[in-house]
Scaffold this active site. Structure first.
Site, PDB file in Angstrom:
ATOM      1  N   GLY A 197       0.803  -1.220   0.000  1.00  0.00           N
ATOM      2  CA  GLY A 197       0.000   0.000   0.000  1.00  0.00           C
ATOM      3  C   GLY A 197       0.831   1.264   0.000  1.00  0.00           C
ATOM      4  O   GLY A 197       0.615   2.156  -0.817  1.00  0.00           O
TER       5      GLY A 197
ATOM      6  N   ASP B 124      10.664  -7.148  -1.013  1.00  0.00           N
ATOM      7  CA  ASP B 124       9.333  -7.760  -0.916  1.00  0.00           C
ATOM      8  C   ASP B 124       9.436  -9.207  -1.351  1.00  0.00           C
ATOM      9  O   ASP B 124      10.231  -9.525  -2.232  1.00  0.00           O
ATOM     10  CB  ASP B 124       8.319  -7.013  -1.794  1.00  0.00           C
ATOM     11  CG  ASP B 124       6.898  -7.115  -1.229  1.00  0.00           C
ATOM     12  OD1 ASP B 124       6.450  -8.236  -0.948  1.00  0.00           O
ATOM     13  OD2 ASP B 124       6.249  -6.067  -1.070  1.00  0.00           O
TER      14      ASP B 124
ATOM     15  N   GLN C 230      -7.113  -2.790  -4.706  1.00  0.00           N
ATOM     16  CA  GLN C 230      -7.916  -1.676  -4.184  1.00  0.00           C
ATOM     17  C   GLN C 230      -7.028  -0.503  -3.740  1.00  0.00           C
ATOM     18  O   GLN C 230      -7.485   0.617  -3.630  1.00  0.00           O
ATOM     19  CB  GLN C 230      -8.787  -2.238  -3.043  1.00  0.00           C
ATOM     20  CG  GLN C 230      -9.407  -1.263  -2.078  1.00  0.00           C
ATOM     21  CD  GLN C 230      -8.737  -1.305  -0.710  1.00  0.00           C
ATOM     22  OE1 GLN C 230      -7.591  -1.729  -0.582  1.00  0.00           O
ATOM     23  NE2 GLN C 230      -9.444  -0.867   0.312  1.00  0.00           N
ATOM     24  N   ARG C 231      -5.763  -0.750  -3.472  1.00  0.00           N
ATOM     25  CA  ARG C 231      -4.894   0.336  -2.987  1.00  0.00           C
ATOM     26  C   ARG C 231      -3.466   0.290  -3.524  1.00  0.00           C
ATOM     27  O   ARG C 231      -2.788   1.308  -3.531  1.00  0.00           O
ATOM     28  CB  ARG C 231      -4.848   0.328  -1.451  1.00  0.00           C
ATOM     29  CG  ARG C 231      -4.260  -0.930  -0.888  1.00  0.00           C
ATOM     30  CD  ARG C 231      -4.624  -1.187   0.560  1.00  0.00           C
ATOM     31  NE  ARG C 231      -4.085  -2.468   0.956  1.00  0.00           N
ATOM     32  CZ  ARG C 231      -4.609  -3.648   0.621  1.00  0.00           C
ATOM     33  NH1 ARG C 231      -5.715  -3.710  -0.107  1.00  0.00           N
ATOM     34  NH2 ARG C 231      -4.050  -4.772   0.988  1.00  0.00           N
TER      35      ARG C 231
ATOM     36  N   ASP D  22       3.954  -3.446   7.022  1.00  0.00           N
ATOM     37  CA  ASP D  22       2.624  -3.525   7.596  1.00  0.00           C
ATOM     38  C   ASP D  22       2.639  -4.344   8.876  1.00  0.00           C
ATOM     39  O   ASP D  22       1.618  -4.850   9.287  1.00  0.00           O
ATOM     40  CB  ASP D  22       1.657  -4.153   6.589  1.00  0.00           C
ATOM     41  CG  ASP D  22       2.090  -5.553   6.196  1.00  0.00           C
ATOM     42  OD1 ASP D  22       3.174  -5.991   6.635  1.00  0.00           O
ATOM     43  OD2 ASP D  22       1.353  -6.214   5.445  1.00  0.00           O
ATOM     44  N   ASN D  23       3.806  -4.525   9.483  1.00  0.00           N
ATOM     45  CA  ASN D  23       3.830  -5.351  10.699  1.00  0.00           C
ATOM     46  C   ASN D  23       4.882  -4.820  11.664  1.00  0.00           C
ATOM     47  O   ASN D  23       5.857  -4.185  11.256  1.00  0.00           O
ATOM     48  CB  ASN D  23       4.086  -6.817  10.347  1.00  0.00           C
ATOM     49  CG  ASN D  23       5.446  -7.020   9.730  1.00  0.00           C
ATOM     50  OD1 ASN D  23       6.439  -7.131  10.438  1.00  0.00           O
ATOM     51  ND2 ASN D  23       5.517  -7.039   8.407  1.00  0.00           N
TER      52      ASN D  23
ATOM     53  N   CYS E 172      -3.974  -4.196   8.775  1.00  0.00           N
ATOM     54  CA  CYS E 172      -4.894  -3.761   7.714  1.00  0.00           C
ATOM     55  C   CYS E 172      -5.676  -4.948   7.166  1.00  0.00           C
ATOM     56  O   CYS E 172      -6.829  -4.815   6.777  1.00  0.00           O
ATOM     57  CB  CYS E 172      -4.134  -3.074   6.590  1.00  0.00           C
ATOM     58  SG  CYS E 172      -3.520  -1.466   7.075  1.00  0.00           S
TER      59      CYS E 172
ATOM     60  N   CYS F 291     -25.693 -21.625  14.570  1.00  0.00           N
ATOM     61  CA  CYS F 291     -27.011 -21.821  13.976  1.00  0.00           C
ATOM     62  C   CYS F 291     -27.689 -22.894  14.828  1.00  0.00           C
ATOM     63  O   CYS F 291     -27.504 -22.943  16.047  1.00  0.00           O
ATOM     64  CB  CYS F 291     -26.902 -22.195  12.499  1.00  0.00           C
ATOM     65  SG  CYS F 291     -25.974 -23.713  12.218  1.00  0.00           S
TER      66      CYS F 291
END
Ligand code: ZN
Length: 486
Positions: free
Chosen positions: A144, A165, A175-176, A233-234, A291, A444
């Site tokens: 992102g 990466d 989406q980003r 992201d961590n 995220c 249920c």
């Protein structure tokens, strides 16, 4: 009355409010009033001794209370207290270096045309553009934050960009992560990002590191670069990047994102603070959702990533006021930027006057992520929970949603009072009523429909989902025989 601003990850404990007005003469009194009104918040921000936990900072207006008179700091009417927790916000195959290149001292005629809008600015000019061309930036993560960073830094003419990466492009990234396209789904992010960056600017040299950054490789990977941009992201990688930058004396351009909120700063700059000065320790695993668990507005990493790109370019040019000693907070819903002062902590274990961390440590262990979840009890499959354990969760006051996916007429026959009813067939259109950061236990009648509900929720990105084994029939057998069977 003072206003306390509540950050997104903690709003679940205060009835989803973004701020609370409270009275109190000191910071301690206001926080005391807040946590007695919302007792669930108390254990999130205070430890057992009643002290603020180390991944939570409190600011009075724009000052960190640790540097004021602590809890006794008086609060005046109209003051704002901000609670700012840390947020996560992505085999060494080092690219072979060509023989050491002599730094370029001129631009080609192609480059002069390409960078003409820079060259006519006095703040950049030929001298600045050559600084950019000679600059070496390492980008940790091509997700992102890394996506806008990669696009704009290559367009701006940074001479050498390292990418770290090891992931592949997933459909849910699009989406980003605008550096990757639909056609790239399934490709290595490194290749997808590098292709796009070279298409924008073939003059950039790109070094690809297809590895998970860890203590065994980080110093070697960071070493050749002038500055590092943290687009992870961590928490383990964040602390690793921070410590490695402090040890190597390289500026660390920090950014993090969560839902509608972002943070940015420049750490490990000479004389300035580091990430550990702000947050000495990470939150316990699971407290602050990632995220992937909590979601993020797709546009948000664009904004924060470009704040980071701007800071990186300014540092290389030596232009303007770097974001050193300042934490920039961005709230997309309010469309507000705020700025908090940060100071280097002389007691900081990495950048302080007497550092105790002088080499890289085990960051997985430091962040507690190697602690294994207890194995599910015998007879219970992965992703299932026994009704007895659900009852225990209720008695402990755990924060979770019991989701009843039966039909309304079945609910009228019998129900568990705590449960929220969303029939299985309505789940897709009502999924927004559920918070992916909070654990969900679905049930249920006997467990089959709720297993489908769990599958659906997991596909929709919910990570903390469990199916109550045996449904309400088993609840009646094992927990509460007053619940009629049908
Ligand atoms: Zn520090």
């Amino acid at each position: 009355m003072a206003k306390v601003l509540i950050p997104t990850p903690l709003r679940q404990y205060v009835e989803k409010r973004d701020s609370v007005e409270l009275t109190g003469g000191t910071v301690a009194e206001v926080l005391g009033a807040l946590t007695s009104q919302f007792p669930d918040l108390r254990k999130q921000i205070f430890n057992d001794e009643g002290k603020l936990r180390s991944f939570v900072n409190v600011y009075l207006n724009d000052e960190d209370i640790r540097y004021l008179k602590k809890d006794a700091t008086p609060v005046a009417s109209g003051d704002t207290l901000s609670i700012v927790p840390s947020i996560a916000g992505g085999a060494v195959d080092v690219a072979p270096s060509p023989a050491v290149a002599i730094p370029p001292t001129s631009l080609s005629s192609d480059e002069i045309l390409r960078y003409s809008r820079h060259l006519i600015m006095p703040e950049v000019g030929m001298e600045g553009q050559l600084k950019l061309k000679n600059a070496k930036i390492l980008l940790v993560g091509t997700g992102g934050l890394g996506a806008p960073l990669g696009l704009y830094l290559s367009a701006a003419g940074i001479g050498r960009i390292g990418l770290v990466d090891f992931d592949v492009v997933d459909f849910t990234n699009l989406q980003r992560q605008v550096i990757h396209g639909t056609k790239d789904v399934g490709r290595k992010k490194l290749d997808s990002a590098a292709d796009r960056m070279l298409d924008i600017n073939p003059n950039v040299r790109i070094d690809r590191y297809e590895v998970a950054l860890d203590s065994s490789n980080a110093l070697d990977i960071l070493e050749p670069y002038d500055l590092v941009i943290d687009g992870t992201d961590n928490f383990p990688t964040r602390y690793l990047v921070n410590d490695a930058c402090v040890i190597l004396k390289k500026p660390n351009v920090y950014g993090s994102i969560f839902r509608f909120e972002g943070q940015a700063s420049v750490f490990a700059y000479p004389g300035g603070p580091c990430y550990r000065c702000l947050y000495p320790e990470p939150p316990p695993p699971g407290l602050v959702p990632s995220c992937a668990e909590g979601g993020v507005l797709g546009i948000l990493p664009g904004i924060i990533g470009l704040v980071q790109a701007t800071e990186a370019v300014k540092l290389i040019l030596g232009a303007g006021e770097p974001l050193v000693g300042r934490l920039l907070l961005y709230d997309a819903l309010a469309m507000k930027f705020r700025e908090l002062k940060l100071r280097r902590n002389p007691e900081c274990p990495v950048c302080g006057d007497h550092p105790t961390i002088t080499e890289l440590i085990d960051y997985q262990q430091f962040c507690g992520v190697t602690v294994q979840e207890p194995a599910p009890p015998a007879g219970t499959k992965e992703g299932e929970i026994d009704p007895v354990d659900v009852k225990a969760k209720m008695e402990r006051g755990d924060n979770f949603v019991l989701l009843d996916v039966r039909e309304p007429h079945e609910y009228l026959i019998c129900n568990i009072p705590f449960a929220k009813l969303i029939p299985l067939g309505d789940l897709p259109k009502r999924v927004n009523e559920l918070d992916s950061a909070v654990e969900i236990v679905a049930h249920c009648k006997s467990g089959a429909r709720s297993a489908k509900a769990c599958d659906f929720l997991r596909q929709a990105g919910f990570r903390k989902v469990k199916n109550m084994k045996g449904g309400i029939i088993a609840w009646s057998d094992k927990v509460d025989p007053r619940v009629p069977k049908y």
